[in-house]
Motif scaffolding. Sequence first.
Motif, PDB file in Angstrom:
ATOM      1  N   LEU A 241       0.838  -1.207   0.000  1.00  0.00           N
ATOM      2  CA  LEU A 241       0.000   0.000   0.000  1.00  0.00           C
ATOM      3  C   LEU A 241       0.873   1.258   0.000  1.00  0.00           C
ATOM      4  CD1 LEU A 241      -2.889  -1.028   2.447  1.00  0.00           C
ATOM      5  CD2 LEU A 241      -3.007  -0.795  -0.043  1.00  0.00           C
ATOM      6  N   ALA A 242       1.965   1.212   0.774  1.00  0.00           N
ATOM      7  CA  ALA A 242       2.858   2.373   0.803  1.00  0.00           C
ATOM      8  C   ALA A 242       3.498   2.592  -0.573  1.00  0.00           C
ATOM      9  CB  ALA A 242       3.934   2.162   1.871  1.00  0.00           C
ATOM     10  N   ALA A 243       3.919   1.496  -1.213  1.00  0.00           N
ATOM     11  CA  ALA A 243       4.547   1.602  -2.543  1.00  0.00           C
ATOM     12  C   ALA A 243       3.533   2.095  -3.566  1.00  0.00           C
ATOM     13  CB  ALA A 243       5.120   0.251  -2.957  1.00  0.00           C
ATOM     14  N   GLU A 244       2.284   1.617  -3.442  1.00  0.00           N
ATOM     15  CA  GLU A 244       1.212   2.071  -4.331  1.00  0.00           C
ATOM     16  C   GLU A 244       1.046   3.580  -4.232  1.00  0.00           C
ATOM     17  OE1 GLU A 244      -1.815   1.123  -6.255  1.00  0.00           O
ATOM     18  OE2 GLU A 244      -0.302  -0.290  -6.899  1.00  0.00           O
ATOM     19  N   LYS A 245       0.946   4.059  -2.990  1.00  0.00           N
ATOM     20  CA  LYS A 245       0.712   5.496  -2.792  1.00  0.00           C
ATOM     21  C   LYS A 245       1.855   6.297  -3.393  1.00  0.00           C
ATOM     22  CE  LYS A 245      -2.147   5.212   1.328  1.00  0.00           C
ATOM     23  NZ  LYS A 245      -2.124   5.176   2.782  1.00  0.00           N
ATOM     24  N   GLU A 246       3.060   5.782  -3.202  1.00  0.00           N
ATOM     25  CA  GLU A 246       4.222   6.522  -3.718  1.00  0.00           C
ATOM     26  C   GLU A 246       4.203   6.568  -5.253  1.00  0.00           C
ATOM     27  OE1 GLU A 246       7.905   5.499  -1.736  1.00  0.00           O
ATOM     28  OE2 GLU A 246       8.973   6.193  -3.530  1.00  0.00           O
ATOM     29  N   SER A 247       3.871   5.411  -5.869  1.00  0.00           N
ATOM     30  CA  SER A 247       3.940   5.383  -7.338  1.00  0.00           C
ATOM     31  C   SER A 247       2.696   5.983  -7.996  1.00  0.00           C
ATOM     32  CB  SER A 247       4.140   3.947  -7.827  1.00  0.00           C
ATOM     33  OG  SER A 247       2.970   3.202  -7.606  1.00  0.00           O
ATOM     34  N   GLN A 248       1.577   6.066  -7.272  1.00  0.00           N
ATOM     35  CA  GLN A 248       0.329   6.548  -7.877  1.00  0.00           C
ATOM     36  C   GLN A 248      -0.062   7.936  -7.357  1.00  0.00           C
ATOM     37  OE1 GLN A 248      -1.088   4.575 -10.342  1.00  0.00           O
ATOM     38  NE2 GLN A 248       0.734   3.344  -9.913  1.00  0.00           N
TER      39      GLN A 248
END
Length: 453
Positions: A241-248
């Motif tokens: 979820l953290a990686a998602e937020k960063e990339s999106q």
Amino acid sequence: MADTAIAAGKIPPGPKITPLDLAAELLKGDPQIVRDPYAYFSGLHEKYGDLVYSDFGVGSFYITDNLALIRKIFVSEPRNYAKADAYLEAAHFLGNGILNSEGDFWQAQRAMVQPAFTKSRLNAFMATMLETGRHAAQHLQGQADVSGLAMHIALENICRFLFGSDFAANEKTIRAAVEFGNNFISRRIQMPFKLPIYFPSLSNLRFFWHRFELDQILYRIIDERLASPQRENRDLLGMLLAAEKESQGGKVRKEQVRDEIITLLIAGHETTGFTLAMALWLLAADAGLQQRLRDEADAATAGGQVDFEKCPLSEAVVNETLRLYPAAWIIGRRLKADEVFEGYLLKKGAQLQTGIIALHRNPRYWSEPDRFKPERFLGENAEPSVKQAFMPFGAGPRKCIGSVFAMLEMQTAIYTLLQKYRLSRVAGYEPKIEYLFTARLKEALPVVFEPIA
Ligand code: HEM
């Protein structure tokens, strides 16, 4: 020049099968490839050589155990090949997670998930694996079904790794959905002519019901986590979820997160549960080997953690189980373009399959190939002498992301069970394996657990 080579390429030898032959075989029941895949693949290679071609009455297929070709497909030129059509069927269940996706999209998603599998993350998870094993070992006495036991251990480990919780309340629903899904998808892969998946037949509706139930559980967990972000980063879901937020740009593609999580949940427990059950059954026939493993376990777990530098025998036992009973018994790709290999034409769009189960018992690479002999993986003359002859986790950039996780959890479970029990077989019981999308045990497999005084 390349066009000339392609025009001159010969079609490899292989069986001539008409759609009628195929229909007649299917009417008799399961085809040989799923009844006895070892006999099927080794028979084909014995008769036609290491590159076999047939349309099998339904489409163009190459079957190969040529290691140079295998290396090319999986390791040196993987971008020239797409995943085989079986993965399109699996996508009905798993969506577009890293097992099924392709190209740049796959690469970006794999990069997002990979950090969860670093050595330090896995080391930190070791205490949980030990706890799961000890917990499972608590109440065994007399005969117990190692298939159910191993599936339970594998599911608990993967749920804790993904969500940080043991998930007992949802175990029944998850296992029912996975069992139905694996069967349903595998039947669709085998059927040359099938109804569209959205046709409202009873079995299609049951499939969508199981998928819906599983999705309900997963979306609830994702929503709960999004509502309490302070838990982020402690488990794979949090990291994702953290990686998602960063990339999106602060957003989360919930459906994509569901696809990645369900992929890891399913790929991460069916295969391991099957392998662990087979390992326990193999060990149950050898009291001496169990004692050597117990000694290794005592030395390796002395500090409360597991020192995997001191675990060569358990590693060899798991490898030998994976060699004889590879959960991923067949791996395939689709050709993106025409090419010529050793004078043979490989046609664009055709599928190229390797019977891992036969490769792992090929006498060219293995001594006494049918014998359970873990020592073959130890010492200076360890087998196989050629790397690609052993690929239970695939090879190259698309090699199993969870291979180390799987090895560690199986070794840990074997240690914790053997530290408490002597295992022996129950007369009259043999494993009944069904070769679905991955191999699984069809029925319970009882083993005697005798507590060590
Ligand atoms: C004994 C246990 C396991 C076996 C035999 C196994 C086998 C495999 C094989 C052969 C592949 C490659 C498929 C291909 O190239 O088409 C693969 C891929 C994969 N496995 Fe495993 N696996 C095991 C355990 C696990 C575990 C524990 C996880 C997760 C924690 C996992 C997650 C995955 C994923 C996500 C992929 C796709 C990787 C990619 O394409 O980037 N597997 N597995």
